[in-house]
Motif scaffolding. Structure first.
Motif, mmCIF file in Angstrom:
data_model
loop_
_atom_site.group_PDB
_atom_site.id
_atom_site.type_symbol
_atom_site.label_atom_id
_atom_site.label_comp_id
_atom_site.label_asym_id
_atom_site.label_seq_id
_atom_site.Cartn_x
_atom_site.Cartn_y
_atom_site.Cartn_z
ATOM 1 N N GLU A 252 -17.215 -14.369 -18.764
ATOM 2 C CA GLU A 252 -16.186 -15.742 -18.851
ATOM 3 C C GLU A 252 -15.006 -15.321 -19.388
ATOM 4 N N ASP A 253 -13.730 -15.758 -18.568
ATOM 5 C CA ASP A 253 -12.540 -15.737 -19.357
ATOM 6 C C ASP A 253 -12.309 -16.933 -20.121
ATOM 7 N N GLY B 230 -8.309 -17.744 -20.836
ATOM 8 C CA GLY B 230 -7.985 -18.852 -19.605
ATOM 9 C C GLY B 230 -8.293 -19.867 -20.369
ATOM 10 N N ASP B 231 -9.878 -20.075 -19.524
ATOM 11 C CA ASP B 231 -10.054 -21.606 -19.761
ATOM 12 C C ASP B 231 -9.381 -22.447 -20.758
#
Length: 120
Positions: free
Chosen positions: A109-110, A113-114
């Protein structure tokens, strides 16, 4: 015929006791008004919580994003945002220490960015 092999190591290694998220959560528990938040499935937090409760013999405030099967596949940004907002509203911590578990790391998962999207 069953063979029994003697152990060649001088110590047994429990992977839960050497887990990075568990160590991070323990470090966050040492910070005043900090709440550790495990970003991963409910099971990851449950295992860590059991270890800490057995060791300290008291309640330990670990929180989780509790990813289900759908969030595991599609991404857990929504669960992360909801958990952060709930913690801010209920506990009013000075610091929320987010510890990603192997589930999130393996999925790739990023995370940065999240978090940037959640801050906006």
């Amino acid at each position: 015929m069953v063979q029994v092999f003697p152990q060649t190591k001088s110590a047994a290694v429990n992977p839960l006791k050497s887990s990075q998220p568990l160590g991070a959560a323990l470090a966050f528990l040492g910070v005043e008004r900090a709440v550790p938040l495990f970003h991963g499935s409910q099971g990851c937090t449950s295992l860590a919580l059991v270890l800490l409760v057995r060791h300290f013999k008291e309640a330990i405030p670990l929180q989780t994003t509790a990813l289900d099967a759908v969030a595991t596949i599609l991404g857990g940004a929504g669960n992360l945002e909801e958990a952060i907002l709930n913690l801010k509203r209920r506990a009013k911590p000075k610091l929320i220490g987010i510890c990603t578990t192997a589930l999130v790391e393996t999925r790739g998962e990023d995370f940065a960015g999240d978090l940037a999207n959640i801050k906006r």
